[in-house]
Motif scaffolding. Structure first.
Motif, short mmCIF file in Angstrom:
data_model
loop_
_atom_site.label_atom_id
_atom_site.label_comp_id
_atom_site.label_asym_id
_atom_site.label_seq_id
_atom_site.Cartn_x
_atom_site.Cartn_y
_atom_site.Cartn_z
N THR A 86 93.85 32.72 72.92
CA THR A 86 92.69 33.14 72.87
C THR A 86 91.73 32.28 72.46
O THR A 86 90.52 31.78 72.83
N LEU A 87 91.67 31.82 71.16
CA LEU A 87 91.09 31.28 70.45
C LEU A 87 90.93 29.63 71.17
O LEU A 87 89.88 29.05 71.27
N GLU A 88 91.98 29.27 71.64
CA GLU A 88 92.25 27.85 72.18
C GLU A 88 91.59 27.76 73.25
O GLU A 88 90.78 26.79 73.62
N ASN A 89 91.39 28.83 74.01
CA ASN A 89 90.72 28.90 75.61
C ASN A 89 89.26 29.24 75.25
O ASN A 89 88.68 29.18 76.43
N TYR A 90 88.72 29.27 74.16
CA TYR A 90 87.34 29.46 73.99
C TYR A 90 86.39 28.53 74.68
O TYR A 90 86.67 27.53 74.42
N ASP A 91 85.49 28.69 75.51
CA ASP A 91 84.47 28.02 76.05
C ASP A 91 83.17 27.73 75.30
O ASP A 91 82.38 28.45 75.87
N MET A 92 83.16 26.94 74.58
CA MET A 92 82.10 26.92 73.82
C MET A 92 80.95 26.24 74.55
O MET A 92 79.67 26.74 74.44
N GLU A 93 81.21 25.35 75.52
CA GLU A 93 79.90 25.13 76.51
C GLU A 93 79.45 25.95 77.14
O GLU A 93 77.95 25.80 77.34
N ARG A 94 80.04 26.82 77.63
CA ARG A 94 79.17 28.02 78.27
C ARG A 94 78.19 28.85 77.38
O ARG A 94 77.07 29.27 77.58
N ASP A 95 78.83 28.92 76.15
CA ASP A 95 77.94 29.60 75.20
C ASP A 95 76.77 28.73 74.88
O ASP A 95 75.40 29.07 74.58
N MET A 96 76.86 27.36 74.65
CA MET A 96 75.98 26.27 74.52
C MET A 96 74.73 26.37 75.47
O MET A 96 73.59 26.41 75.50
N GLU A 97 75.40 26.51 76.71
CA GLU A 97 74.46 26.38 78.13
C GLU A 97 73.73 27.98 77.93
O GLU A 97 72.46 27.74 78.28
N SER A 98 74.20 28.76 77.65
CA SER A 98 73.48 30.24 77.44
C SER A 98 72.39 30.12 76.55
O SER A 98 71.53 30.74 76.55
N VAL A 99 72.92 29.49 75.29
CA VAL A 99 71.85 29.30 74.21
C VAL A 99 70.83 28.40 74.60
O VAL A 99 69.52 29.01 74.42
N GLN A 100 70.94 27.27 75.26
CA GLN A 100 69.84 26.57 75.53
C GLN A 100 69.14 26.94 76.70
O GLN A 100 67.81 26.98 76.67
N SER A 101 69.74 27.91 77.76
CA SER A 101 68.71 28.64 78.75
C SER A 101 67.97 29.78 77.97
O SER A 101 66.98 29.79 78.60
N THR A 102 68.52 30.38 77.04
CA THR A 102 67.85 31.43 76.44
C THR A 102 66.45 30.74 75.61
O THR A 102 65.38 31.19 75.66
N ILE A 103 66.74 29.48 74.92
CA ILE A 103 65.60 28.92 74.30
C ILE A 103 64.53 28.35 75.14
O ILE A 103 63.42 28.42 75.07
N ARG A 104 64.89 27.83 76.46
CA ARG A 104 64.06 27.24 77.44
C ARG A 104 63.38 28.55 77.92
O ARG A 104 62.04 28.30 78.08
N SER A 105 64.00 29.58 78.34
CA SER A 105 63.38 30.83 78.72
C SER A 105 62.30 31.45 77.73
O SER A 105 61.00 31.63 78.17
N GLN A 106 62.69 31.28 76.51
CA GLN A 106 61.61 31.93 75.45
C GLN A 106 60.44 30.86 75.47
O GLN A 106 59.46 31.39 75.29
N GLY A 107 60.98 29.48 75.54
CA GLY A 107 59.92 28.61 75.42
C GLY A 107 58.84 28.64 76.45
O GLY A 107 57.50 28.47 76.25
N GLY A 108 59.33 28.92 77.64
CA GLY A 108 58.25 29.14 78.96
C GLY A 108 57.45 30.35 78.64
O GLY A 108 56.24 30.37 78.97
N GLU A 109 58.04 31.27 78.12
CA GLU A 109 57.24 32.52 77.90
C GLU A 109 56.20 32.31 76.85
O GLU A 109 54.79 32.89 77.05
N GLU A 110 56.50 31.53 75.92
CA GLU A 110 55.44 31.32 74.71
C GLU A 110 54.32 30.45 75.30
O GLU A 110 53.22 30.54 74.82
N GLU A 111 54.64 29.32 76.48
CA GLU A 111 53.74 28.53 77.07
C GLU A 111 52.53 29.57 77.83
O GLU A 111 51.42 29.10 77.86
#
Length: 258
Positions: free
Chosen positions: A206-231
């Motif tokens: 379970t730990l070995e199969n953790y997909d960190m990249e998907r969480d990073m993509e999610s984090v970046q998407s959230t940051i971009r979304s929040q940044g757009g709303e702020e603009e």
């Protein structure tokens, strides 16, 4: 008297055997009871870790949240197996050692009985010796004393045989019990560890199969979304300020003279 002394030596050997067994089994009981208690405390600490993992997961990204929850579930399963281990250790290992005192008590009682019979034999022998020294011509008293000695010797001989059988049985039972107790101990540990390895293997995957990249993509998407709303919010704020300024200028009577 040499026979009596030989019997006394035999009794000391038997007493030493029982005392040694009592000491050894008492130490085994103390140590294995402590082992069981510490295993139970380890289970409790692991339960706390499971709770902390679940609390942590609730605040994380989807992939990590699912991974940590699955890991916590596996860890909780191991503690269920550890609980069974604790219960089996208490039932099959610690309790039999605690109850072994009854067997030792019974054997000590048999030795004590033998010592009373042996003491009576010695007493009758001493009485006969005194009669022979003080009244060597009193054949009747000496004959009665000799008869008492014979009876005492027969009782002592019979009791000696019974005691030997008791000690032999005690020794055999001790070895048999020791074998069973530690066989149960090893079996309990093997079962627990076998099941634990199986679950920990699942946790590892379970730990070995953790997909960190998907969480990073999610984090970046959230940051971009929040940044757009702020603009957008900032643009709206600027437009509102400009409108307010224009309205203010239209309403000022002195604005035409400037």
């Amino acid at each position: 008297m040499n026979i009596v002394l030989s019997g006394d030596s035999q009794v000391r050997v038997m007493e030493n055997t029982v005392t040694s067994t009592e000491k050894s089994f008492g130490q085994f009981c103390t140590l294995l009871a402590a082992y069981t208690r510490k295993t139970a405390r380890l289970r409790d600490k692991a339960d706390q870790l499971v709770k902390q993992l679940l609390d942590f997961a609730n605040a994380e990204q989807p992939e990590l949240r699912a991974t940590v929850r699955d890991f916590a579930e596996d860890l909780a399963k191991v503690q269920d197996y550890r609980q069974a281990e604790v219960e089996r250790l208490e039932t099959k290992v610690v309790t039999p050692l605690k109850l072994y005192g009854a067997q030792i008590k019974h054997t000590r009682a048999e030795i004590k009985k033998f010592k009373r019979v042996r003491s009576n034999e010695i007493k009758q022998l001493e009485k006969l010796e005194k009669l022979r020294q003080k009244s060597p011509s009193d054949r009747q008293m000496i004959s009665q004393a000799e008869t008492s000695v014979q009876r005492a010797s027969v009782d002592a001989s019979r009791t000696t045989h019974q005691l030997e059988e008791t000690i032999d049985a005690f020794q055999k039972q001790k070895l048999k019990d020791l074998q069973k107790i530690f066989l149960d101990f090893v079996t309990i540990e093997m079962v627990f560890h076998a099941k634990a390895v199986e679950v920990y293997s699942s946790a590892f995957r379970t730990l070995e199969n953790y997909d960190m990249e998907r969480d990073m993509e999610s984090v970046q998407s959230t940051i971009r979304s929040q940044g757009g709303e702020e603009e957008v919010n900032e643009d709206n704020s600027v437009e509102e300020e400009q409108v307010e300024e224009l309205r203010g200028q239209d309403g000022d009577p002195n604005s035409s003279r400037k």
